[in-house]
Design an enzyme around this catalytic site. Structure first.
Site, mmCIF file in Angstrom:
data_model
loop_
_atom_site.group_PDB
_atom_site.id
_atom_site.type_symbol
_atom_site.label_atom_id
_atom_site.label_comp_id
_atom_site.label_asym_id
_atom_site.label_seq_id
_atom_site.Cartn_x
_atom_site.Cartn_y
_atom_site.Cartn_z
ATOM 1 N N SER A 23 -10.052 -40.632 -30.500
ATOM 2 C CA SER A 23 -9.075 -41.701 -30.682
ATOM 3 C C SER A 23 -8.704 -42.350 -29.348
ATOM 4 O O SER A 23 -8.558 -41.682 -28.331
ATOM 5 C CB SER A 23 -7.814 -41.128 -31.325
ATOM 6 O OG SER A 23 -6.819 -42.125 -31.406
ATOM 7 N N LYS A 47 -8.074 -45.796 -33.126
ATOM 8 C CA LYS A 47 -7.029 -45.807 -32.101
ATOM 9 C C LYS A 47 -5.710 -45.363 -32.746
ATOM 10 O O LYS A 47 -5.475 -45.628 -33.922
ATOM 11 C CB LYS A 47 -6.920 -47.231 -31.589
ATOM 12 C CG LYS A 47 -6.037 -47.467 -30.391
ATOM 13 C CD LYS A 47 -6.241 -48.897 -29.932
ATOM 14 C CE LYS A 47 -5.344 -49.269 -28.766
ATOM 15 N NZ LYS A 47 -5.466 -48.385 -27.607
ATOM 16 N N ASN A 71 -5.753 -42.652 -17.432
ATOM 17 C CA ASN A 71 -5.222 -43.783 -18.173
ATOM 18 C C ASN A 71 -3.752 -43.552 -18.501
ATOM 19 O O ASN A 71 -3.316 -42.427 -18.716
ATOM 20 C CB ASN A 71 -6.035 -44.033 -19.443
ATOM 21 C CG ASN A 71 -5.461 -43.330 -20.659
ATOM 22 O OD1 ASN A 71 -4.532 -43.819 -21.289
ATOM 23 N ND2 ASN A 71 -6.011 -42.157 -20.984
ATOM 24 N N ILE A 73 -2.294 -46.020 -20.851
ATOM 25 C CA ILE A 73 -2.269 -47.200 -21.719
ATOM 26 C C ILE A 73 -0.920 -47.312 -22.427
ATOM 27 O O ILE A 73 -0.422 -48.403 -22.665
ATOM 28 C CB ILE A 73 -3.405 -47.138 -22.760
ATOM 29 C CG1 ILE A 73 -4.780 -47.004 -22.076
ATOM 30 C CG2 ILE A 73 -3.377 -48.353 -23.687
ATOM 31 C CD1 ILE A 73 -5.161 -48.152 -21.188
ATOM 32 N N ASN A 129 -1.387 -37.087 -33.627
ATOM 33 C CA ASN A 129 -1.253 -36.875 -32.181
ATOM 34 C C ASN A 129 0.172 -36.410 -31.889
ATOM 35 O O ASN A 129 1.118 -37.176 -32.028
ATOM 36 C CB ASN A 129 -1.556 -38.186 -31.444
ATOM 37 C CG ASN A 129 -1.311 -38.092 -29.954
ATOM 38 O OD1 ASN A 129 -1.084 -37.012 -29.409
ATOM 39 N ND2 ASN A 129 -1.345 -39.227 -29.285
ATOM 40 N N CYS A 132 3.473 -36.676 -27.982
ATOM 41 C CA CYS A 132 4.443 -37.753 -27.793
ATOM 42 C C CYS A 132 5.845 -37.194 -27.576
ATOM 43 O O CYS A 132 6.211 -36.176 -28.171
ATOM 44 C CB CYS A 132 4.475 -38.663 -29.018
ATOM 45 S SG CYS A 132 2.898 -39.418 -29.374
ATOM 46 N N ILE A 193 -9.240 -31.075 -26.662
ATOM 47 C CA ILE A 193 -7.924 -31.290 -26.085
ATOM 48 C C ILE A 193 -7.636 -32.783 -25.926
ATOM 49 O O ILE A 193 -8.557 -33.581 -25.801
ATOM 50 C CB ILE A 193 -7.790 -30.610 -24.704
ATOM 51 C CG1 ILE A 193 -8.825 -31.147 -23.715
ATOM 52 C CG2 ILE A 193 -7.885 -29.106 -24.833
ATOM 53 C CD1 ILE A 193 -8.715 -30.607 -22.285
ATOM 54 N N GLY A 219 -12.743 -37.348 -19.206
ATOM 55 C CA GLY A 219 -14.066 -37.457 -18.601
ATOM 56 C C GLY A 219 -14.669 -36.106 -18.257
ATOM 57 O O GLY A 219 -14.059 -35.053 -18.482
ATOM 58 N N GLY A 245 -13.367 -33.349 -25.014
ATOM 59 C CA GLY A 245 -13.121 -33.256 -23.582
ATOM 60 C C GLY A 245 -14.376 -33.364 -22.740
ATOM 61 O O GLY A 245 -15.120 -32.392 -22.584
#
Length: 305
Positions: A23, A47, A71, A73, A129, A132, A193, A219, A245
């Site tokens: 996602s 997303k 990131n 975002i 998710n 948060c 993860i 990455g 991951g």
């Protein structure tokens, strides 16, 4: 030898192969359609969606690091209503199951988004998710406190009959505790993860390279950590696990499968090569052929220690 079987089943969902996007790295599917055949994917993961549209953080909000990417975002998205109206019709033309990732800033928001998705045709499953902050309770991240994770998953579970995957943050002391909490609360599967918290500095300006100062590291750099955490969670829970991951090659995906993940998600690598998931799927098939493995399920959880 005939073509090896790559099909897997996770939480009652049947995937033609164990490879799907992570996602946040694949938009709503439409963005990548010109570059690869979405029907070849095990599933399409959207997303993250919230109750209302979200603009995200200030820029710059992405930067490269050694073998990775940071990131911040800020979970920018179009909101659940716009997704149902404008994105689901496009996704409906494909036969790959659609898994909708979603989040909230309060328990009530999580419940409301799940409720709105419950009767939407074309949504095969949900991925929740829990990385948060709970704005009503001092900003504690739902996923970093087992009791908060248990409560929010329990409440969502009451509102949906769809397969419910819970995505875990690695930014905890012992991820097995969180995994057990969400399993007990009714999760049908667990994905992990999410990104690791990181920071980068521009040494000439002496300012953070992200406007948000800190961000999520993804990455290849994080893959060994992710493999370790998936290995630990697989041993701690009974529900299936999806590994995420730093996967950019078939050999990376195989590590996760061998330690017990039933499927994998590919994230940052999609930005480097939009067709990378097809390459990984082909690589899994080739590996199985070369090793005389007729069904990829024979490989899952075969780690020897």
């Amino acid at each position: 030898m005939a073509h090896p079987k790559l099909a897997v089943e996770v939480a009652g969902l049947k995937f033609k192969n164990p490879v799907m996007p992570a996602s946040g790295t694949f938009g709503y599917g439409e963005e990548y359609a010109p570059y690869l055949d979405l029907n070849k994917l095990g599933a399409i993961v959207t997303k993250g969606l919230s109750l209302n549209p979200k603009a995200g953080n200030a820029t710059p909000r992405i930067c490269e690091t050694v073998s990775g990417m940071l990131n911040a975002i800020g979970l920018q998205n179009i909101g659940i209503d716009a997704f149902i109206e404008h994105k689901i019709p496009f996704l409906a033309q494909y036969n790959s199951p659609v898994i909708v990732n979603f989040f909230g800033n309060t328990l009530e928001e999580y419940v409301e988004v799940a409720t709105r998705l419950e009767d939407v045709p074309g949504v095969a499953g949900l991925e929740m998710n829990i990385s948060c902050p709970n704005v009503k309770h001092g900003g504690i991240v739902f996923g970093t406190e087992a009791s908060a994770a248990h409560e929010v998953v329990s409440q969502v579970r009451k509102k949906t009959q769809k397969p419910l995957i819970v995505k875990l943050t690695p930014n905890v002391t012992d991820i097995r505790v969180t995994a057990k909490a969400v399993e007990d609360a009714g999760a049908d599967a667990i994905s992990l993860i999410n990104t690791l918290t990181g920071m980068a500095v521009d040494v000439k300006t002496r300012k953070p390279r992200l406007a948000n100062t800190i961000g999520g590291l993804s990455g290849p750099a994080i893959r060994p950590i992710a493999v370790r955490l998936v290995h630990q969670v697989v041993q701690a829970v009974e529900v299936p696990v999806i590994g995420i991951g730093g996967i950019s090659r078939a050999i990376d995906a195989l590590e996760f499968l061998i330690v017990g993940a039933k499927a994998v998600q590919v994230g940052t690598a999609n930005f480097v090569d939009p067709n990378v998931m097809e390459t990984i799927i082909d690589g899994l098939e080739e590996f199985c052929q070369n090793e005389g493995i007729e069904d990829i399920n024979e490989l899952i959880g075969t780690l020897e220690v």
